[in-house]
Design an enzyme around this catalytic site. Structure first.
Site, PDB file in Angstrom:
ATOM      1  CB  THR A   1       3.692  54.885 -66.962  1.00 13.83           C
ATOM      2  OG1 THR A   1       2.729  56.164 -67.239  1.00 13.83           O
ATOM      3  CG2 THR A   1       4.790  54.762 -65.919  1.00 13.83           C
TER       4      THR A   1
ATOM      5  CG  ASP B   1       3.541  58.710 -64.454  1.00  8.99           C
ATOM      6  OD1 ASP B   1       4.416  58.265 -63.604  1.00  8.99           O
ATOM      7  OD2 ASP B   1       2.928  58.338 -65.194  1.00  8.99           O
TER       8      ASP B   1
END
Ligand code: AMP
Ligand code: MG
Length: 326
Positions: free
Chosen positions: A122, A45
């Site tokens: 995610t 990320d």
């Protein structure tokens, strides 16, 4: 063409970020770091946000970027690990530079800005399922360019075991394209015209706490939709509606989340991908999504993204079932 440079830059940035994420996956390095709100985040990320911000900043130095992540929580050990991945693409990047690139994504709302979810979904990324790099340009509260890079999504719906990696690119008044990552495949997208309840395909989150499943089920039963919903992580769902794999994506806040609002980076790119493919995106009250307020869609409750032709009927049933308050 209007927004040509923005479109090309967004495609390049999202693709590079996707490559970084796939490298992390290949190395099985996607261990979770837990954020203050208990949601997971990984080094991918942060690496993806660093790359995208660094690239956008070079081309559009005056545009603020509102990204999901900030580097405040990172220890030097983690920054070094992130920098190792960023170095695949920016060989001389130092951990301190990477920190500052990530933090370029902590901009404030303006009349023109970019919004970035470096890894949308995610939880899907960690599970080995779908995720997307989602990047959008907003002007005067309206999305003008949206790119969804979905590295794990089959390029062609009809070839589920075929080539993976789908890039959805929507530009205001110019339509939505589905492209392969290498640019050898490019196809304009059009939503379906399904109205027959036996044909309408609903798509929803894998995570059951991201939307009220019971209310979604009431809606599906009231509309007499027969197909079993598809479950998919991330804004890849918007891509699925745009390319006719699904006809309806509804997000209904759970009772305990009534006061929460959706994040702009979770919907900006997806919304233009669907609308430019001929579909419609509103909130549960039928209001257009208002991207002029800040990092949250404070003026909107929930999401309805559809092929357009079923939209009014879906909204009417939402009202009848008194889905959501707010
Ligand atoms: P999805 O894969 O469509 O379920 O969406 C993933 C996104 O859901 C994440 O990027 C989060 O920002 C967002 N999310 C996390 N928790 C919630 C929640 N309780 N309600 C709505 N969205 C959420
Ligand atoms: Mg997200």
């Amino acid at each position: 063409m209007l927004y040509e440079q923005e479109k090309q830059s967004a495609i390049t940035a999202a693709q590079l970020a996707a490559k970084l994420c796939e490298q992390v996956r290949q190395d099985q390095a996607e261990q979770t770091i837990t954020k203050a709100d208990a949601s997971p985040v990984t080094i991918a990320d942060f690496g993806a946000q660093a790359l995208v911000c660094q690239m956008l900043r070079q081309t559009f130095p005056n545009d603020p970027i509102i990204g999901e992540e900030d580097a405040g929580m990172l220890e030097m050990r983690q920054l070094e690990q992130i920098a190792q991945y960023v170095q695949y693409f920016q060989p001389r990047a130092t951990p301190e530079q990477v920190r500052s690139w990530i933090n370029q994504g902590t901009g404030q709302i303006a009349s023109r800005y970019w919004t970035l979810d470096p890894i949308d979904g995610t939880k899907g990324f960690i599970r080995g399922d779908q995720y997307a790099i989602a990047l959008a340009l907003v002007e005067a509260g309206e999305v003008k360019v949206g790119v969804l890079a979905c590295p794990a999504l089959p390029l062609e719906v009809t070839k589920p075991r075929g080539r993976k990696g789908a890039l959805f690119v929507g530009v205001k008044d110019q339509g939505t394209l589905l492209m392969s990552f290498d640019g050898t495949f490019s196809q304009p997208l059009q939503v379906t015209s399904h109205t027959d309840p036996s044909l309408v395909q609903v798509i929803r989150s894998v995570e059951t706490v991201h939307s009220d499943r019971a209310q979604q089920q009431d809606l599906i039963e009231t509309l007499n939709y027969r197909r079993r919903p598809i479950s998919m992580d991330s804004q890849a769902k918007y891509g699925s509606v745009a390319r006719g794999e699904a006809d309806l994506y509804v997000r209904i806040p759970l009772p305990q989340d009534q006061l929460k609002r959706e994040n702009i980076w979770d919907h900006a790119a997806g919304a233009i991908v669907v609308t430019e493919a001929g579909g419609k995106v509103t909130d549960l009250h039928g209001k257009p999504l208002d991207f002029s307020q800040g990092a949250k869609l404070t003026q909107n409750v929930g999401i309805v993204a559809s092929n357009g032709v079923i939209h009014a009927q879906v909204l009417a049933v939402c009202q009848k079932l008194a889905v959501m308050t707010g």
